[in-house]
Motif scaffolding. Structure first.
Motif, PDB file in Angstrom:
ATOM      1  N   PHE A 172     -14.448   5.530   1.982  1.00 58.33           N
ATOM      2  CA  PHE A 172     -13.475   6.603   2.011  1.00 58.33           C
ATOM      3  C   PHE A 172     -13.824   7.682   3.013  1.00 58.33           C
ATOM      4  N   SER A 179      -7.064   1.702  -9.643  1.00 55.71           N
ATOM      5  CA  SER A 179      -6.467   2.967 -10.055  1.00 55.71           C
ATOM      6  C   SER A 179      -7.267   3.548 -11.203  1.00 55.71           C
ATOM      7  N   THR A 209       1.496   3.081  -3.375  1.00 53.02           N
ATOM      8  CA  THR A 209       0.375   3.690  -4.091  1.00 53.02           C
ATOM      9  C   THR A 209       0.240   5.154  -3.680  1.00 53.02           C
ATOM     10  N   THR A 210      -0.532   5.896  -4.442  1.00 48.81           N
ATOM     11  CA  THR A 210      -0.683   7.325  -4.164  1.00 48.81           C
ATOM     12  C   THR A 210      -1.958   7.649  -3.399  1.00 48.81           C
ATOM     13  N   GLY A 211      -2.881   6.710  -3.273  1.00 48.91           N
ATOM     14  CA  GLY A 211      -4.136   6.961  -2.572  1.00 48.91           C
ATOM     15  C   GLY A 211      -5.167   7.594  -3.484  1.00 48.91           C
ATOM     16  N   PHE A 267      -6.807   8.284  -8.614  1.00 51.84           N
ATOM     17  CA  PHE A 267      -6.723   7.340  -7.495  1.00 51.84           C
ATOM     18  C   PHE A 267      -5.847   6.154  -7.858  1.00 51.84           C
ATOM     19  N   PHE A 285      -4.813   2.882  -5.232  1.00 49.61           N
ATOM     20  CA  PHE A 285      -4.742   2.390  -3.866  1.00 49.61           C
ATOM     21  C   PHE A 285      -4.985   0.896  -3.807  1.00 49.61           C
ATOM     22  N   ASP A 302      -5.208  -3.845  -6.628  1.00 47.10           N
ATOM     23  CA  ASP A 302      -5.261  -2.394  -6.524  1.00 47.10           C
ATOM     24  C   ASP A 302      -6.248  -1.839  -7.529  1.00 47.10           C
ATOM     25  N   PRO A 326       0.811  -1.227   0.000  1.00 46.51           N
ATOM     26  CA  PRO A 326       0.000   0.000   0.000  1.00 46.51           C
ATOM     27  C   PRO A 326       0.844   1.277   0.000  1.00 46.51           C
ATOM     28  N   GLU A 327       2.048   1.212   0.544  1.00 52.50           N
ATOM     29  CA  GLU A 327       2.927   2.387   0.565  1.00 52.50           C
ATOM     30  C   GLU A 327       3.391   2.779  -0.840  1.00 52.50           C
TER      31      GLU A 327
END
Length: 148
Positions: free
Chosen positions: A127, A72, A25-27, A60, A62, A70, A22-23
């Motif tokens: 979210f 995106s 990814t950009t969220g 997105f 994540f 994931d 998860p780190e």
């Protein structure tokens, strides 16, 4: 403020099996872009005096907690804002949340539907806290799509 929304435009939506953490990814983000007269005229939108048009852009990327896939993509929506003619950065935080919520709900819905088909169980994304979902922004009227 009063909002008149155009349909949501899905530029990209990807579901991928992932071995990333998860780190990596950009969220999920919210970007606002004010549109000006030439762009507004091309779209044929009617903007009242003292109003503006914003493009709400949500990129997105994540990985949902404890999942091996994931999601995106990028989605956007054009919104006519009556009663506001300032810069993007001048919009109150509550109004930005209200502007972005329909797109975020579409990301949640698409993720649930795709995972129902692919994994044989739907994955619910949240979210925003449920208490925050139920709250309306004071003095912000959120109308549905504008039909011209």
């Amino acid at each position: 403020m009063h909002f008149r929304r155009q349909p949501i435009f899905v530029q990209a939506f990807h579901y991928d099996l992932s071995m990333r953490s998860p780190e990596d990814t950009t969220g999920i983000g919210v970007q606002l872009q004010k549109l000006y007269d030439d762009e507004i005229d091309q779209m044929g939108l009617k903007v009242p005096k003292g109003g503006s048009v914003m493009k709400v852009i949500i990129p997105f990327d994540f990985i949902p907690p404890q999942q091996n896939f994931d999601i995106s993509g990028i989605m956007n929506q054009i919104v006519v804002i009556e009663g506001f003619d300032g810069k993007e950065s001048e919009l109150p935080e509550e109004a930005v949340k209200k502007l972005s919520r329909p797109i975020i709900e579409l990301i949640e819905t698409l993720t649930y539907e795709v995972t129902t088909l692919v994994l044989d169980k739907g994955i619910n994304l949240n979210f925003v806290a449920k208490s925050e979902k139920a709250e309306d922004v004071d003095e912000v009227d959120d109308s549905e799509s504008e039909s011209e």
